[in-house]
Design an enzyme around this catalytic site. Structure first.
Site, PDB file in Angstrom:
ATOM      1  N   ASP A  18       0.788  -1.155   0.086  1.00 58.52           N
ATOM      2  CA  ASP A  18      -0.020   0.015  -0.027  1.00 58.52           C
ATOM      3  C   ASP A  18       0.979   1.265  -0.116  1.00 58.52           C
ATOM      4  O   ASP A  18       1.782   1.337   0.717  1.00 58.52           O
ATOM      5  CB  ASP A  18      -0.869  -0.107   1.338  1.00 58.52           C
ATOM      6  CG  ASP A  18      -1.580   1.383   1.431  1.00 58.52           C
ATOM      7  OD1 ASP A  18      -1.639   2.083   0.609  1.00 58.52           O
ATOM      8  OD2 ASP A  18      -2.500   1.364   2.481  1.00 58.52           O
ATOM      9  N   ILE A  19       0.726   2.093  -1.075  1.00 60.42           N
ATOM     10  CA  ILE A  19       1.618   3.282  -1.214  1.00 60.42           C
ATOM     11  C   ILE A  19       1.672   4.119   0.200  1.00 60.42           C
ATOM     12  O   ILE A  19       2.566   4.859   0.357  1.00 60.42           O
ATOM     13  CB  ILE A  19       1.102   3.948  -2.663  1.00 60.42           C
ATOM     14  CG1 ILE A  19       2.259   4.870  -2.656  1.00 60.42           C
ATOM     15  CG2 ILE A  19      -0.142   4.642  -2.364  1.00 60.42           C
ATOM     16  CD1 ILE A  19       2.221   5.431  -4.318  1.00 60.42           C
ATOM     17  N   ASN A  32      -8.327  11.972 -10.157  1.00 55.59           N
ATOM     18  CA  ASN A  32      -9.386  12.332 -11.376  1.00 55.59           C
ATOM     19  C   ASN A  32      -9.424  13.682 -11.655  1.00 55.59           C
ATOM     20  O   ASN A  32      -8.893  14.607 -10.900  1.00 55.59           O
ATOM     21  CB  ASN A  32     -10.647  11.699 -10.963  1.00 55.59           C
ATOM     22  CG  ASN A  32     -11.276  12.166  -9.718  1.00 55.59           C
ATOM     23  OD1 ASN A  32     -11.209  13.491  -9.502  1.00 55.59           O
ATOM     24  ND2 ASN A  32     -11.495  11.065  -8.934  1.00 55.59           N
ATOM     25  N   VAL A  41      -6.015   3.924  -5.213  1.00 55.42           N
ATOM     26  CA  VAL A  41      -4.904   4.653  -4.621  1.00 55.42           C
ATOM     27  C   VAL A  41      -5.399   5.980  -4.215  1.00 55.42           C
ATOM     28  O   VAL A  41      -5.240   6.256  -3.014  1.00 55.42           O
ATOM     29  CB  VAL A  41      -3.915   4.939  -5.833  1.00 55.42           C
ATOM     30  CG1 VAL A  41      -2.959   5.776  -4.973  1.00 55.42           C
ATOM     31  CG2 VAL A  41      -3.352   3.913  -6.177  1.00 55.42           C
ATOM     32  N   ASP A  42      -6.299   6.634  -5.001  1.00 54.20           N
ATOM     33  CA  ASP A  42      -6.728   8.054  -4.380  1.00 54.20           C
ATOM     34  C   ASP A  42      -7.388   8.016  -3.073  1.00 54.20           C
ATOM     35  O   ASP A  42      -7.170   8.696  -2.198  1.00 54.20           O
ATOM     36  CB  ASP A  42      -7.785   8.584  -5.544  1.00 54.20           C
ATOM     37  CG  ASP A  42      -8.031   9.863  -5.503  1.00 54.20           C
ATOM     38  OD1 ASP A  42      -7.372  10.634  -4.907  1.00 54.20           O
ATOM     39  OD2 ASP A  42      -8.868  10.146  -6.243  1.00 54.20           O
ATOM     40  N   SER A 125      -3.429   4.687 -13.907  1.00 54.99           N
ATOM     41  CA  SER A 125      -4.494   4.198 -14.955  1.00 54.99           C
ATOM     42  C   SER A 125      -4.762   2.919 -15.050  1.00 54.99           C
ATOM     43  O   SER A 125      -5.469   2.528 -15.768  1.00 54.99           O
ATOM     44  CB  SER A 125      -4.058   4.883 -16.285  1.00 54.99           C
ATOM     45  OG  SER A 125      -4.357   6.058 -16.503  1.00 54.99           O
ATOM     46  N   THR A 126      -3.810   1.942 -14.278  1.00 50.34           N
ATOM     47  CA  THR A 126      -4.308   0.618 -14.546  1.00 50.34           C
ATOM     48  C   THR A 126      -5.278  -0.178 -13.789  1.00 50.34           C
ATOM     49  O   THR A 126      -5.572  -1.336 -13.890  1.00 50.34           O
ATOM     50  CB  THR A 126      -2.809  -0.336 -14.234  1.00 50.34           C
ATOM     51  OG1 THR A 126      -2.595  -0.110 -12.778  1.00 50.34           O
ATOM     52  CG2 THR A 126      -1.666   0.306 -15.055  1.00 50.34           C
ATOM     53  N   GLY A 127      -6.024   0.892 -12.754  1.00 55.73           N
ATOM     54  CA  GLY A 127      -6.988   0.239 -12.142  1.00 55.73           C
ATOM     55  C   GLY A 127      -8.313   0.609 -12.689  1.00 55.73           C
ATOM     56  O   GLY A 127      -8.848   0.270 -13.845  1.00 55.73           O
ATOM     57  N   TYR A 129      -9.134   2.947 -14.382  1.00 53.98           N
ATOM     58  CA  TYR A 129      -9.040   3.524 -15.790  1.00 53.98           C
ATOM     59  C   TYR A 129      -8.625   2.431 -16.742  1.00 53.98           C
ATOM     60  O   TYR A 129      -8.419   2.750 -17.987  1.00 53.98           O
ATOM     61  CB  TYR A 129      -8.154   4.674 -15.761  1.00 53.98           C
ATOM     62  CG  TYR A 129      -8.613   6.018 -15.239  1.00 53.98           C
ATOM     63  CD1 TYR A 129     -10.079   6.129 -14.741  1.00 53.98           C
ATOM     64  CD2 TYR A 129      -7.991   7.100 -15.276  1.00 53.98           C
ATOM     65  CE1 TYR A 129     -10.540   7.186 -14.243  1.00 53.98           C
ATOM     66  CE2 TYR A 129      -8.531   8.170 -14.524  1.00 53.98           C
ATOM     67  CZ  TYR A 129     -10.089   8.359 -14.162  1.00 53.98           C
ATOM     68  OH  TYR A 129     -10.482   9.331 -13.869  1.00 53.98           O
TER      69      TYR A 129
HETATM   70  N1  AR6 Z   1      -1.028   1.277  -3.089  1.00 58.84           N
HETATM   71  C1  AR6 Z   1      -0.599   1.095  -4.266  1.00 58.84           C
HETATM   72  N2  AR6 Z   1      -1.326   0.890  -5.374  1.00 58.84           N
HETATM   73  C2  AR6 Z   1      -2.749   0.863  -5.175  1.00 58.84           C
HETATM   74  C3  AR6 Z   1      -3.602   0.998  -3.961  1.00 58.84           C
HETATM   75  C4  AR6 Z   1      -2.619   1.261  -2.946  1.00 58.84           C
HETATM   76  N3  AR6 Z   1      -3.437   1.794  -1.803  1.00 58.84           N
HETATM   77  N4  AR6 Z   1      -4.616   0.805  -4.421  1.00 58.84           N
HETATM   78  C5  AR6 Z   1      -4.833   0.532  -5.623  1.00 58.84           C
HETATM   79  N5  AR6 Z   1      -3.617   0.238  -6.409  1.00 58.84           N
HETATM   80  P1  AR6 Z   1      -6.480   3.031  -9.464  1.00 58.84           P
HETATM   81  P2  AR6 Z   1      -6.552   4.810 -12.039  1.00 58.84           P
HETATM   82  C6  AR6 Z   1      -3.307   0.068  -7.498  1.00 58.84           C
HETATM   83  O1  AR6 Z   1      -7.972   2.653  -9.576  1.00 58.84           O
HETATM   84  O2  AR6 Z   1      -6.653   3.445 -12.719  1.00 58.84           O
HETATM   85  C7  AR6 Z   1      -9.927   6.447  -8.433  1.00 58.84           C
HETATM   86  O3  AR6 Z   1     -11.314   6.229  -7.916  1.00 58.84           O
HETATM   87  C8  AR6 Z   1      -4.364  -0.632  -8.211  1.00 58.84           C
HETATM   88  O4  AR6 Z   1      -4.514  -1.991  -8.211  1.00 58.84           O
HETATM   89  O5  AR6 Z   1      -6.306   3.734  -8.089  1.00 58.84           O
HETATM   90  O6  AR6 Z   1      -5.694   5.829 -12.274  1.00 58.84           O
HETATM   91  C9  AR6 Z   1      -9.775   8.013  -8.896  1.00 58.84           C
HETATM   92  O7  AR6 Z   1     -10.414   8.734  -7.921  1.00 58.84           O
HETATM   93  C10 AR6 Z   1      -4.272  -0.031  -9.958  1.00 58.84           C
HETATM   94  O8  AR6 Z   1      -2.943  -1.047 -10.324  1.00 58.84           O
HETATM   95  O9  AR6 Z   1      -6.205   4.353 -10.405  1.00 58.84           O
HETATM   96  C11 AR6 Z   1     -10.052   7.959 -10.256  1.00 58.84           C
HETATM   97  O10 AR6 Z   1     -11.346   8.276 -10.419  1.00 58.84           O
HETATM   98  C12 AR6 Z   1      -3.306   1.108  -9.641  1.00 58.84           C
HETATM   99  O11 AR6 Z   1      -2.976   1.250  -8.033  1.00 58.84           O
HETATM  100  C13 AR6 Z   1      -9.576   6.776 -10.769  1.00 58.84           C
HETATM  101  O12 AR6 Z   1      -9.801   5.763  -9.806  1.00 58.84           O
HETATM  102  C14 AR6 Z   1      -4.055   2.324 -10.302  1.00 58.84           C
HETATM  103  O13 AR6 Z   1      -5.368   2.014  -9.889  1.00 58.84           O
HETATM  104  C15 AR6 Z   1      -8.243   6.596 -11.183  1.00 58.84           C
HETATM  105  O14 AR6 Z   1      -7.948   5.321 -11.935  1.00 58.84           O
END
Ligand code: AR6
Length: 189
Positions: A18-19, A32, A41-42, A125-127, A129
């Site tokens: 977890d970052i 976003n 992550v957000d 972007s890999t979650g 998005y």
């Molecule tokens: N620590 C590290 N990596 C993580 C964590 C964490 N705590 N949680 C998830 N990941 P995402 P996006 C990974 O969805 O695709 C949000 O709702 C996750 O598995 O966080 O850029 C924002 O508000 C994935 O591989 O970000 C935006 O609306 C990566 O982090 C939207 O999602 C990114 O996943 C952004 O989407």
């Protein structure tokens, strides 16, 4: 297993977890356009950092895709958060790769301007998005290398790419080793 490379004056490595639990100078958030907080992550960054981060985001207003903005880090183990907005993956024909590259370029320039020594970056972007993990990791590593090539004197001393799980770690490591293959290898089991 530890994925790590040294390139010019910068160490590039991968950390799994977890970052918000990893101490740095500058923590990157996958935000976003509205800077409104969210899931992934957000959500983790705002939950761990506290309400002052969102309050600052609200004052800033928004952030176009490919750009980033800087706030305080609240209770996080960091000085600042760089909120970066990656592209939503549609089908690959909507400048998704270009926008992710621009996003990483802006992160590195912002980190340099802030004088941060250690930067942590999630897989933007890999979650939610839906950007393909392999292509995203390739763009992350190649853009980091290009940045260090041009700015090695003022680049952060350490860039840590954060993987949420083992599968994400393996993808990042493959592209770390592919992009930085010609440099000194510090590989430990
Ligand atoms: N620590 C590290 N990596 C993580 C964590 C964490 N705590 N949680 C998830 N990941 P995402 P996006 C990974 O969805 O695709 C949000 O709702 C996750 O598995 O966080 O850029 C924002 O508000 C994935 O591989 O970000 C935006 O609306 C990566 O982090 C939207 O999602 C990114 O996943 C952004 O989407």
């Amino acid at each position: 297993m530890l994925g790590l490379r040294r390139y010019k004056r910068t160490q590039i490595d991968i950390w799994q977890g977890d970052i918000t639990q990893f101490s740095v100078d500058l923590m990157v958030n996958a935000a976003n356009f509205e800077l409104a907080g969210g899931l992934g992550v957000d959500g983790a960054i705002h939950a761990a950092g506290g309400p002052e981060i969102l309050a600052e985001c609200k004052k800033i207003g928004n952030c176009p895709t490919g750009s980033c903005v800087v706030t305080t880090a609240g209770r996080l183990p960091a000085k600042n958060v760089i909120h970066a907005v990656g592209p939503v993956w549609v089908d690959g024909n909507n400048k998704e790769a270009e926008l992710l590259k621009t996003c990483y370029e802006n992160i590195f320039v912002t980190a340099k301007n802030l004088g941060g020594r250690h930067l942590s970056i999630p897989a933007i972007s890999t979650g939610a998005y839906r950007f393909p993990q392999g292509l995203a990791a390739e763009i992350a590593m190649t853009t980091a290398k290009k940045f260090i090539d041009h700015e090695y004197q003022s680049a952060p001393q350490r860039i840590t790419f954060v993987a949420i799980d083992g599968a994400a770690y393996d993808v990042l490591q493959k592209h770390l080793f592919a992009s930085f293959a010609d440099e000194i290898d510090h590989f430990e089991q």
